[in-house]
Design an enzyme around this catalytic site. Structure first.
Site, PDB file in Angstrom:
ATOM      1  N   ASP A 181       0.806  -0.770  -0.328  1.00 15.23           N
ATOM      2  CA  ASP A 181      -0.213   0.389   0.412  1.00 15.23           C
ATOM      3  C   ASP A 181       0.804   1.392  -0.533  1.00 15.23           C
ATOM      4  O   ASP A 181       1.596   0.602   0.789  1.00 15.23           O
ATOM      5  CB  ASP A 181      -1.317   0.328   1.021  1.00 15.23           C
ATOM      6  CG  ASP A 181      -2.092  -0.505   1.078  1.00 15.23           C
ATOM      7  OD1 ASP A 181      -2.453  -1.558   0.173  1.00 15.23           O
ATOM      8  OD2 ASP A 181      -1.993  -1.967   2.167  1.00 15.23           O
ATOM      9  N   LYS A 297      -2.915 -12.582  11.526  1.00 18.00           N
ATOM     10  CA  LYS A 297      -3.875 -11.748  10.054  1.00 18.00           C
ATOM     11  C   LYS A 297      -3.648 -13.835   9.375  1.00 18.00           C
ATOM     12  O   LYS A 297      -4.065 -13.531   8.731  1.00 18.00           O
ATOM     13  CB  LYS A 297      -2.970 -11.373   9.548  1.00 18.00           C
ATOM     14  CG  LYS A 297      -3.348  -9.703   9.573  1.00 18.00           C
ATOM     15  CD  LYS A 297      -2.049  -8.784   9.411  1.00 18.00           C
ATOM     16  CE  LYS A 297      -2.486  -8.363   7.662  1.00 18.00           C
ATOM     17  NZ  LYS A 297      -1.587  -7.101   7.471  1.00 18.00           N
ATOM     18  N   TYR A 306     -11.286 -12.287   7.054  1.00 19.85           N
ATOM     19  CA  TYR A 306     -10.388 -11.069   6.598  1.00 19.85           C
ATOM     20  C   TYR A 306     -10.545 -10.804   4.687  1.00 19.85           C
ATOM     21  O   TYR A 306     -10.407 -10.976   3.806  1.00 19.85           O
ATOM     22  CB  TYR A 306      -9.106 -11.662   6.483  1.00 19.85           C
ATOM     23  CG  TYR A 306      -8.068 -10.875   6.249  1.00 19.85           C
ATOM     24  CD1 TYR A 306      -8.357  -9.541   5.050  1.00 19.85           C
ATOM     25  CD2 TYR A 306      -7.000 -10.824   6.798  1.00 19.85           C
ATOM     26  CE1 TYR A 306      -6.757  -9.084   5.473  1.00 19.85           C
ATOM     27  CE2 TYR A 306      -5.943  -9.908   6.906  1.00 19.85           C
ATOM     28  CZ  TYR A 306      -5.583  -8.828   5.845  1.00 19.85           C
ATOM     29  OH  TYR A 306      -4.994  -7.874   6.453  1.00 19.85           O
TER      30      TYR A 306
END
Length: 627
Positions: A181, A297, A306
């Site tokens: 990102d 995660k 998720y």
């Protein structure tokens, strides 16, 4: 009861671009669904400190405001505690330090996780850093050129231009399959429209960029691209004020004042960077935080929870939840934090938000007055949020606004299972891999709504599949209101593996249905799905680019039972292997044609036909098989 129910549905819908006929009629047998209410919290082992309370006026500690360490029961003889510290809005629940057995259990957790979900290699990190440098160089040159055309002085061209990271990459949780990102910060004289126009063109023309899909109309506008095998999500934020000489855009972005008079989309993009930076500042031990976050995660992905888009938790929410546990147990080892993570959020009173710090209200600065801060006392929409988890950076936002009652139920069930399984690991009755065992979606349920997204080009596929995924929550919320059943959305997308020869590209999404007496099901009940599906179709039909891509996409919706599941869902590996074999056979046939004709591959024939060296969809099939 198992055989008496016969919900029926017959529906025909159409999506502009191509006709879609869907027959969802079949007999749905009742199954034991996941809809039974969770047992009382009191069934859990007693927690440290007093029980939580729902009354904000009372002064007793609660799950949303944990008891200070001093209020804990007396520690066992020989247990070490760390010095008093405070991170976040409350004192820690415990200052206890890990024992040797806790450290050994954490080492085993890390070893097992590395075997199943390895961190990025040194070579992989070097490749990622090289890609980031290349993008930063391209963005700097482009932004300076745009600024020069806008009349900026030569000495100010480089000011306010920066490329930085956010999300998991900035937090230091990177694995070989993760994307990066990235935030591109531009000066005031560089417009968002230019970024999504001329800069996207430059990216698309770069020889190392194999995919480039701009999504300028998204809630948070984004450019998705792949460069040298690295997936990048590009965001753009435009500074509202020019920086002082020598000012660093990344450092300036950490100050709330940078948001003054900034446009709303830039604020949302900038907030991602600011939140990641704040998280790292608000945790007691960054290495322990990263190890625990990697585990959580991975567990969330394997258990099918998720996905922010579908109403589960996204990456930023999982990061915030882990950070809060680290604040409450500042000296715990990762294995201890995993236990407390599951227990804490199973017991959490979700009428209270999870917060890492106090919410900052807008200052008197007129440029900040228009920024909306999460506040359920003054905003009716904020009061409707089901599981609020608040971002720490100004303006505070709820990262879980998509959560529904259905996804909340599923999340709480997974928290319970996680807690119970971790306790078995601590008792040496299970392994860490058992905690992260994949959720058996197609084994646990027997009835499904299948949505197949089909397209004939990468551009159309990426745009249309993204649209359907983003609107799938509408169908989930409508199905919640249907009496007699519980639903369970699956965030995975299954490659069709060439199962539809008319469409080279495609994926399928599934929503499971279980019919339960607890949900109001009874013998002879008719379940009508036409309303929810029709509402989804109405929204899909409003796609702005439907006319531009007419005839190039298709959405196929069906109600299917377990025996009707396609191979790409039941056994994706086998389906992909068959797809590779098909592609190899097609390539061999084409090579034979080339030898017979005496033409090299790719030679143009009269009428514009050419011998393709690779059939449509081959590139995507290879990509999917390499995941």
């Amino acid at each position: 009861f198992h055989t008496a129910m016969s919900p029926q549905l017959s529906i025909a819908c159409s999506v502009v671009g191509t006709a879609m006929a869907s027959s969802l009629a079949s007999a749905a047998g009742a199954t034991t669904g996941p809809g039974s209410a969770s047992p009382a919290i009191a069934a859990l082992p007693a927690t440290t400190g007093p029980p939580p309370t729902n009354s904000p006026s009372q002064q007793q500690p609660q799950v949303g405001s944990p008891a200070p360490a001093a209020a804990s029961p007396a520690l066992a003889v020989g247990v070490k505690t760390g010095p008093p510290v405070k991170f976040g809005v409350t004192d820690p629940i415990s200052l206890q330090e890990p024992s040797e057995s806790d450290r050994l259990l954490s080492d085993k957790m890390r070893e097992d996780l590395e075997a199943e979900f390895p961190t990025e290699t040194v070579e992989g990190m070097a490749r990622r850093q090289a890609v980031l440098r290349e993008i930063e160089h391209m963005f700097a040159e482009w932004a300076q050129g745009v600024a020069a055309e806008a009349g900026a002085a030569d000495d100010s061209l480089r000011q306010g231009v920066k490329v930085t990271t956010l999300g998991s990459y900035r937090l230091g949780v990177v694995h070989p399959g993760s994307d990066i990102d990235t935030l591109c910060i531009g000066p005031p004289n560089v417009r968002r429209e230019d970024f999504f126009a001329s800069f996207v063109v430059q990216l698309d023309q770069h020889p190392d960029v194999t995919e480039c899909v701009p999504i300028p109309d998204a809630y948070t506008p984004i450019v998705k691209l792949k460069m040298r095998g690295v997936c990048i999500d590009l965001l753009f934020a435009r500074l509202a004020q020019a920086l002082p000489p020598g000012g660093d855009p990344e450092e300036e972005a950490k100050d709330d004042a940078v948001l003054s008079n900034m446009d709303e989309k830039s604020v949302r993009c900038m907030n991602g960077f600011r939140v990641a930076d704040q998280i790292l500042q608000l945790v007691p031990n960054q290495d322990t935080f990263r190890q625990t976050l990697r585990f959580v995660k991975y567990w969330a992905r394997r258990r099918g929870i998720y996905s922010n888009v579908l109403g589960f938790f996204g990456g930023i929410t999982w990061s915030l939840l882990v950070a809060r546990v680290c604040q409450l147990y500042p000296y715990y080892a990762p294995s201890q934090l995993a236990n407390r993570f599951f227990r804490l959020y199973l017991q959490w009173h979700w009428t209270k938000p999870v917060m890492l710090c106090e919410i900052v209200e807008p200052r008197s600065d007129p440029g900040l007055a228009g920024l909306k801060v999460w506040n359920p006392k003054t905003n009716a929409a904020d009061r409707q949020h089901v599981m609020p988890v608040i971002t720490p950076a100004f303006p505070a936002m709820n990262s879980t606004y998509n959560v529904t009652e259905t996804t909340k139920r599923i999340l709480l069930e997974e928290f319970r299972r996680g807690f119970e399984t971790v306790r078995l690991v601590e008792q040496q009755k299970a392994t860490w891999s058992k905690v992260c065992e994949p959720f058996p979606f197609f084994e646990q349920f027997h009835h499904f709504i299948s949505l197949e997204v089909l397209a004939n080009s990468d551009e159309v596929y990426n745009k249309f599949s993204g649209l359907v995924e983003s609107k799938l929550r509408i169908l989930v919320m409508q199905l919640e209101a249907v009496k007699g059943m519980y639903i369970h959305p699956n965030p995975l997308q299954y490659d069709l593996c060439g199962s539809d020869l008319d469409w080279p590209l495609g994926c399928a999404m599934f929503i499971a249905m279980s019919f339960s007496k607890d949900a109001g099901a009874h013998p002879g009940l008719t379940v009508d799905l036409r309303g929810p599906v029709t509402q989804l179709m109405d929204v899909i039909n409003q796609w702005a680019e439907k006319d531009a891509f007419a005839g190039q996409f298709k959405l196929r919706v069906r109600r299917i039972s377990s025996p009707e599941l396609p191979e790409y869902a039941r056994d994706p590996a086998a389906a992909m292997a068959k797809r590779r074999q098909q592609l190899q056979q097609q390539q061999q046939q084409q090579a034979q044609v080339v030898r017979v004709d005496g033409e090299p591959p790719g030679t143009k024939r009269p009428g514009g036909a050419g011998a393709e060296s690779e059939p449509p969809g081959a590139k995507r099939a290879r990509t999917e098989s390499g995941k």
